[in-house]
Scaffold this motif. Structure first.
Motif, PDB file in Angstrom:
ATOM      1  N   SER A  57      35.776  36.493  31.665  1.00 47.18           N
ATOM      2  CA  SER A  57      36.585  35.584  32.806  1.00 47.18           C
ATOM      3  C   SER A  57      35.442  37.126  34.569  1.00 47.18           C
ATOM      4  CB  SER A  57      37.181  36.269  33.671  1.00 47.18           C
ATOM      5  OG  SER A  57      37.781  37.234  33.038  1.00 47.18           O
ATOM      6  N   VAL A  88      41.779  32.765  34.328  1.00 53.45           N
ATOM      7  CA  VAL A  88      41.495  33.865  35.068  1.00 53.45           C
ATOM      8  C   VAL A  88      41.425  33.687  36.573  1.00 53.45           C
ATOM      9  CG1 VAL A  88      40.805  36.218  35.432  1.00 53.45           C
ATOM     10  CG2 VAL A  88      41.663  35.227  33.179  1.00 53.45           C
ATOM     11  N   VAL A  94      44.039  37.748  41.156  1.00 59.34           N
ATOM     12  CA  VAL A  94      43.617  38.510  39.352  1.00 59.34           C
ATOM     13  C   VAL A  94      43.544  39.774  40.414  1.00 59.34           C
ATOM     14  CG1 VAL A  94      42.459  38.433  37.946  1.00 59.34           C
ATOM     15  CG2 VAL A  94      42.532  36.535  38.688  1.00 59.34           C
ATOM     16  N   PRO A 101      38.183  34.592  42.196  1.00 53.83           N
ATOM     17  CA  PRO A 101      39.600  33.413  41.298  1.00 53.83           C
ATOM     18  C   PRO A 101      39.052  32.211  42.412  1.00 53.83           C
ATOM     19  CG  PRO A 101      40.685  35.141  42.626  1.00 53.83           C
ATOM     20  CD  PRO A 101      39.638  36.041  42.946  1.00 53.83           C
ATOM     21  N   ASP A 108      49.463  34.478  39.247  1.00 58.35           N
ATOM     22  CA  ASP A 108      49.157  35.354  39.082  1.00 58.35           C
ATOM     23  C   ASP A 108      48.333  36.055  37.766  1.00 58.35           C
ATOM     24  OD1 ASP A 108      48.908  37.126  42.131  1.00 58.35           O
ATOM     25  OD2 ASP A 108      52.035  36.892  41.451  1.00 58.35           O
ATOM     26  N   VAL A 109      47.549  36.193  37.506  1.00 58.88           N
ATOM     27  CA  VAL A 109      47.239  36.255  35.789  1.00 58.88           C
ATOM     28  C   VAL A 109      46.931  38.034  36.046  1.00 58.88           C
ATOM     29  CG1 VAL A 109      45.948  35.382  34.247  1.00 58.88           C
ATOM     30  CG2 VAL A 109      46.813  33.826  35.951  1.00 58.88           C
ATOM     31  N   ASP A 110      47.109  38.145  34.588  1.00 61.46           N
ATOM     32  CA  ASP A 110      47.051  39.499  34.034  1.00 61.46           C
ATOM     33  C   ASP A 110      45.887  39.573  33.097  1.00 61.46           C
ATOM     34  OD1 ASP A 110      48.154  41.229  35.539  1.00 61.46           O
ATOM     35  OD2 ASP A 110      49.645  41.571  33.541  1.00 61.46           O
ATOM     36  N   ARG A 111      44.610  39.983  33.007  1.00 59.52           N
ATOM     37  CA  ARG A 111      43.063  39.133  32.409  1.00 59.52           C
ATOM     38  C   ARG A 111      43.817  40.188  30.356  1.00 59.52           C
ATOM     39  NH1 ARG A 111      39.254  42.067  32.599  1.00 59.52           N
ATOM     40  NH2 ARG A 111      38.020  40.701  31.455  1.00 59.52           N
ATOM     41  N   PRO A 142      44.373  35.670  28.291  1.00 59.46           N
ATOM     42  CA  PRO A 142      44.847  36.159  29.763  1.00 59.46           C
ATOM     43  C   PRO A 142      46.846  36.051  29.388  1.00 59.46           C
ATOM     44  CG  PRO A 142      43.956  34.306  30.219  1.00 59.46           C
ATOM     45  CD  PRO A 142      44.042  35.088  28.814  1.00 59.46           C
TER      46      PRO A 142
END
Length: 195
Positions: A57, A88, A94, A101, A108-111, A142
């Motif tokens: 990403s 992501v 992020v 992004p 909300d995204v966690d890699r 993710p």
């Protein structure tokens, strides 16, 4: 009906996305579809849909900026089908400051939420809109930690949310292009009025 789908071809599993979408389009009666690699912002307005593939990403984000594609993607009027790293990039938020992004899905995204490559796994998961479980391949995947009110959660596992949609867009933390099951590609196309 003529349909043109682009696969962002900056990094990641581009060929697999092209093949999966071409197979999905070939199953739809009265649709003449083509799937093309997208490397320039000027290609984007002519497309009906775009796939943003898995990959790395931070690298894809940097290449979007380098190729001046950010505004073309955020202003795109068609649907975007995003997998893994693509999920992501679709987020509003992020945790990694190296990523700019696109902000197209309110999440909300966690890699790499599941861990390193060796923690990659496969699982049969229930997905809203499908009548039987989907065999999902998670590779350094993710996870979505939270979503806004306009987002539809399509699937979740113990770690968190792994599939969402908002408007014309769909984002998945796994890789549906790696198997022969085209139901999610078809579900996405149905949301665009194509299938």
């Amino acid at each position: 009906m003529d349909v043109k789908i682009g696969v962002l071809a900056l990094q990641g599993d581009v060929a697999e996305h092209i093949a999966a979408f071409q197979r999905a389009l070939d199953t739809i009666p009265d649709v003449r579809g083509s799937v093309v690699e997208v490397r320039e912002a000027a290609q984007i307005p002519s497309l009906d849909a775009i796939a943003i593939p898995g990959g790395e990403s931070t690298t894809i984000s940097r290449l979007i900026e380098k190729n001046r594609m950010h505004e073309a993607l955020t202003g795109f009027s068609g649907g975007i089908f995003a997998t893994c790293a693509g999920m992501v990039l679709m987020a509003h938020r992020v945790e990694d400051p190296r990523i700019r992004p696109l902000g197209l899905i309110d999440m909300d995204v966690d890699r790499n939420a599941f861990g390193r490559q060796r923690e990659s796994f496969e699982a049969d998961i229930s997905i809203r809109g499908l009548d039987a479980p989907f065999h999902a391949v998670f590779i350094r995947a993710p996870v979505v930690r939270s979503v806004g009110p306009a987002v539809t959660v399509l699937a979740a596992v113990d770690h968190g949310i792994v599939a969402v949609s908002q408007g014309k867009h769909m984002a998945l933390s796994f890789h549906p292009e790696l198997g022969g099951d085209l139901r999610l590609h078809r579900l996405f196309l149905e949301g665009l009025g194509i299938a």
